[in-house]
Design a protein around this motif. Structure first.
Motif, PDB file in Angstrom:
ATOM      1  N   VAL A  81     -10.196   4.493 -12.576  1.00  0.00           N
ATOM      2  CA  VAL A  81      -8.847   4.562 -13.136  1.00  0.00           C
ATOM      3  C   VAL A  81      -7.907   4.936 -11.993  1.00  0.00           C
ATOM      4  O   VAL A  81      -7.958   6.056 -11.486  1.00  0.00           O
ATOM      5  CB  VAL A  81      -8.764   5.604 -14.271  1.00  0.00           C
ATOM      6  N   LEU A  82      -7.078   3.984 -11.580  1.00  0.00           N
ATOM      7  CA  LEU A  82      -6.236   4.164 -10.390  1.00  0.00           C
ATOM      8  C   LEU A  82      -4.763   4.241 -10.768  1.00  0.00           C
ATOM      9  O   LEU A  82      -4.260   3.417 -11.528  1.00  0.00           O
ATOM     10  CB  LEU A  82      -6.449   2.992  -9.429  1.00  0.00           C
ATOM     11  N   THR A  83      -4.088   5.245 -10.231  1.00  0.00           N
ATOM     12  CA  THR A  83      -2.633   5.343 -10.325  1.00  0.00           C
ATOM     13  C   THR A  83      -2.069   5.432  -8.920  1.00  0.00           C
ATOM     14  O   THR A  83      -2.548   6.241  -8.113  1.00  0.00           O
ATOM     15  CB  THR A  83      -2.193   6.582 -11.125  1.00  0.00           C
ATOM     16  N   ILE A  84      -1.080   4.607  -8.630  1.00  0.00           N
ATOM     17  CA  ILE A  84      -0.400   4.670  -7.334  1.00  0.00           C
ATOM     18  C   ILE A  84       0.913   5.425  -7.513  1.00  0.00           C
ATOM     19  O   ILE A  84       1.731   5.082  -8.361  1.00  0.00           O
ATOM     20  CB  ILE A  84      -0.115   3.262  -6.778  1.00  0.00           C
ATOM     21  N   VAL A  85       1.098   6.459  -6.724  1.00  0.00           N
ATOM     22  CA  VAL A  85       2.363   7.181  -6.643  1.00  0.00           C
ATOM     23  C   VAL A  85       2.943   6.836  -5.279  1.00  0.00           C
ATOM     24  O   VAL A  85       2.326   7.137  -4.254  1.00  0.00           O
ATOM     25  CB  VAL A  85       2.163   8.704  -6.774  1.00  0.00           C
ATOM     26  N   THR A  86       4.082   6.176  -5.263  1.00  0.00           N
ATOM     27  CA  THR A  86       4.617   5.755  -3.973  1.00  0.00           C
ATOM     28  C   THR A  86       5.943   6.428  -3.650  1.00  0.00           C
ATOM     29  O   THR A  86       6.792   6.623  -4.521  1.00  0.00           O
ATOM     30  CB  THR A  86       4.765   4.225  -3.900  1.00  0.00           C
ATOM     31  N   GLN A  87       6.083   6.795  -2.390  1.00  0.00           N
ATOM     32  CA  GLN A  87       7.355   7.290  -1.878  1.00  0.00           C
ATOM     33  C   GLN A  87       8.263   6.132  -1.494  1.00  0.00           C
ATOM     34  O   GLN A  87       9.449   6.333  -1.231  1.00  0.00           O
ATOM     35  CB  GLN A  87       7.115   8.155  -0.635  1.00  0.00           C
ATOM     36  N   ASN A  88       7.704   4.932  -1.461  1.00  0.00           N
ATOM     37  CA  ASN A  88       8.454   3.758  -1.008  1.00  0.00           C
ATOM     38  C   ASN A  88       9.333   3.201  -2.125  1.00  0.00           C
ATOM     39  O   ASN A  88       8.948   3.206  -3.293  1.00  0.00           O
ATOM     40  CB  ASN A  88       7.486   2.679  -0.522  1.00  0.00           C
ATOM     41  N   VAL A  89      10.475   2.686  -1.749  1.00  0.00           N
ATOM     42  CA  VAL A  89      11.375   2.072  -2.728  1.00  0.00           C
ATOM     43  C   VAL A  89      11.195   0.562  -2.786  1.00  0.00           C
ATOM     44  O   VAL A  89      11.847  -0.110  -3.587  1.00  0.00           O
ATOM     45  CB  VAL A  89      12.853   2.430  -2.441  1.00  0.00           C
ATOM     46  N   ASP A  90      10.317   0.012  -1.943  1.00  0.00           N
ATOM     47  CA  ASP A  90      10.067  -1.432  -1.999  1.00  0.00           C
ATOM     48  C   ASP A  90       9.178  -1.770  -3.200  1.00  0.00           C
ATOM     49  O   ASP A  90       8.642  -0.888  -3.867  1.00  0.00           O
ATOM     50  CB  ASP A  90       9.434  -1.927  -0.689  1.00  0.00           C
ATOM     51  N   ASP A  91       9.022  -3.079  -3.456  1.00  0.00           N
ATOM     52  CA  ASP A  91       8.227  -3.523  -4.597  1.00  0.00           C
ATOM     53  C   ASP A  91       6.948  -4.233  -4.163  1.00  0.00           C
ATOM     54  O   ASP A  91       6.403  -5.054  -4.903  1.00  0.00           O
ATOM     55  CB  ASP A  91       9.053  -4.466  -5.490  1.00  0.00           C
ATOM     56  N   LEU A  92       6.444  -3.888  -2.988  1.00  0.00           N
ATOM     57  CA  LEU A  92       5.282  -4.605  -2.451  1.00  0.00           C
ATOM     58  C   LEU A  92       4.001  -4.318  -3.236  1.00  0.00           C
ATOM     59  O   LEU A  92       3.130  -5.191  -3.335  1.00  0.00           O
ATOM     60  CB  LEU A  92       5.098  -4.277  -0.969  1.00  0.00           C
ATOM     61  N   HIS A  93       3.862  -3.119  -3.793  1.00  0.00           N
ATOM     62  CA  HIS A  93       2.680  -2.850  -4.619  1.00  0.00           C
ATOM     63  C   HIS A  93       2.661  -3.781  -5.833  1.00  0.00           C
ATOM     64  O   HIS A  93       1.628  -4.387  -6.155  1.00  0.00           O
ATOM     65  CB  HIS A  93       2.670  -1.400  -5.096  1.00  0.00           C
ATOM     66  N   GLU A  94       3.809  -3.903  -6.499  1.00  0.00           N
ATOM     67  CA  GLU A  94       3.883  -4.754  -7.680  1.00  0.00           C
ATOM     68  C   GLU A  94       3.676  -6.218  -7.314  1.00  0.00           C
ATOM     69  O   GLU A  94       2.994  -6.955  -8.045  1.00  0.00           O
ATOM     70  CB  GLU A  94       5.245  -4.571  -8.368  1.00  0.00           C
ATOM     71  N   ARG A  95       4.231  -6.646  -6.198  1.00  0.00           N
ATOM     72  CA  ARG A  95       4.078  -8.042  -5.805  1.00  0.00           C
ATOM     73  C   ARG A  95       2.642  -8.364  -5.391  1.00  0.00           C
ATOM     74  O   ARG A  95       2.214  -9.521  -5.436  1.00  0.00           O
ATOM     75  CB  ARG A  95       5.064  -8.376  -4.679  1.00  0.00           C
ATOM     76  N   ALA A  96       1.878  -7.340  -5.017  1.00  0.00           N
ATOM     77  CA  ALA A  96       0.455  -7.534  -4.709  1.00  0.00           C
ATOM     78  C   ALA A  96      -0.386  -7.583  -5.984  1.00  0.00           C
ATOM     79  O   ALA A  96      -1.542  -8.001  -5.937  1.00  0.00           O
ATOM     80  CB  ALA A  96      -0.047  -6.416  -3.799  1.00  0.00           C
ATOM     81  N   GLY A  97       0.193  -7.140  -7.097  1.00  0.00           N
ATOM     82  CA  GLY A  97      -0.531  -7.185  -8.359  1.00  0.00           C
ATOM     83  C   GLY A  97      -0.802  -5.842  -8.998  1.00  0.00           C
ATOM     84  O   GLY A  97      -1.358  -5.782 -10.096  1.00  0.00           O
ATOM     85  N   SER A  98      -0.432  -4.745  -8.357  1.00  0.00           N
ATOM     86  CA  SER A  98      -0.634  -3.420  -8.952  1.00  0.00           C
ATOM     87  C   SER A  98       0.337  -3.215 -10.115  1.00  0.00           C
ATOM     88  O   SER A  98       1.493  -3.637 -10.059  1.00  0.00           O
ATOM     89  CB  SER A  98      -0.423  -2.323  -7.908  1.00  0.00           C
ATOM     90  N   GLN A  99      -0.160  -2.556 -11.154  1.00  0.00           N
ATOM     91  CA  GLN A  99       0.675  -2.306 -12.336  1.00  0.00           C
ATOM     92  C   GLN A  99       0.904  -0.823 -12.584  1.00  0.00           C
ATOM     93  O   GLN A  99       1.972  -0.432 -13.053  1.00  0.00           O
ATOM     94  CB  GLN A  99       0.022  -2.951 -13.560  1.00  0.00           C
ATOM     95  N   ALA A 100      -0.081   0.002 -12.299  1.00  0.00           N
ATOM     96  CA  ALA A 100       0.050   1.446 -12.527  1.00  0.00           C
ATOM     97  C   ALA A 100       0.694   2.091 -11.305  1.00  0.00           C
ATOM     98  O   ALA A 100       0.042   2.725 -10.477  1.00  0.00           O
ATOM     99  CB  ALA A 100      -1.311   2.063 -12.803  1.00  0.00           C
ATOM    100  N   VAL A 101       2.013   1.892 -11.168  1.00  0.00           N
ATOM    101  CA  VAL A 101       2.757   2.367 -10.001  1.00  0.00           C
ATOM    102  C   VAL A 101       3.898   3.266 -10.461  1.00  0.00           C
ATOM    103  O   VAL A 101       4.685   2.887 -11.335  1.00  0.00           O
ATOM    104  CB  VAL A 101       3.335   1.194  -9.185  1.00  0.00           C
TER     105      VAL A 101
END
Length: 225
Positions: A81-101
């Motif tokens: 069960v993975l959750t990404i917490v990002t300090q970044n304001v870009d949307d690269l995690h979402e564009r790679a396919g991550s949803q739990a951001v």
């Protein structure tokens, strides 16, 4: 296993998005007090919008790298069960396919009304005179957390980190709080993946160093095996 991954500017650097500390990066051309504080926005909203319009354009011209894609694979695998917490304001995690951001510092591709608090998808170019689609007041700003403002979702983030079996920090300098203090909340295992040791490297139980596009896919491969 419940995993919380904190990502910082270092994970997006290899996609062409500069960090605060790049010698010739976009940030070096501006005074942070002018473009990344509420006071700076109040003094010169046009300058602030110009800066974030440039950052938005830079982000749109970039794409997720192997590190972003590796984290998306880990999430999709359902092995953990993975959750990404990002300090970044870009949307690269979402564009790679991550949803739990969770974007603790907001999102470059979103707009915020300083008058009524409404949020919406930002256009490619924003102007000080743009009216809020909800209240019509020309008080629109990027939906990003500036210096002196409180990061988003900190209660949720703190609870997730405390309940995690593994907390991983990727590409963060660990010099900006409260993100830098999250490792102290972790009750399980901790791992730092970074180009070089961060300011809090000694607080992690394990550390690996190298480019994010190398160390992150390698770690994800081990987690999937």
């Amino acid at each position: 296993m419940k995993i919380v991954v904190l990502t910082g500017a270092g994970i997006s650097a290899e996609s062409g998005l500069g960090t605060f500390r790049d010698v010739d990066g976009l940030w070096t051309k501006y005074d942070l007090n002018d473009v990344a504080t509420p006071e700076g926005f109040a003094r010169d909203p046009a300058l602030v919008h110009d800066f974030y319009n440039a950052r938005r354009r830079n982000c749109q011209e970039s794409g997720p790298n192997a590190a972003h894609h590796a984290l998306a694979r880990l999430e999709k695998s359902k092995a953990h069960v993975l959750t990404i917490v990002t300090q970044n304001v870009d949307d690269l995690h979402e564009r790679a396919g991550s949803q739990a951001v969770i974007h603790m510092h907001g999102q470059l591709m979103r707009a915020l009304c300083a008058a009524c608090g409404a949020r919406w998808d930002a256009p490619a170019v924003m102007h000080p005179a743009d009216p809020c689609p909800t209240c019509a007041v020309p008080a629109t700003r990027p939906d990003v957390v500036w210096f002196g403002e409180i990061p988003y979702a900190m209660d949720e983030i703190s609870a997730l980190v405390a309940a995690s079996d593994l907390f991983v920090a990727i590409g963060t300098s660990a010099e900006v709080y409260p993100a830098a203090g999250l490792v102290e909340m972790a009750q399980g295992e901790t791992l730092e993946l970074n180009l070089k040791p961060s300011a809090r490297a000694n607080s992690f139980g394990a550390r690996r160093f190298g480019p994010a596009t190398e160390v992150v896919p390698e770690w994800v491969g081990e987690m999937l095996n």
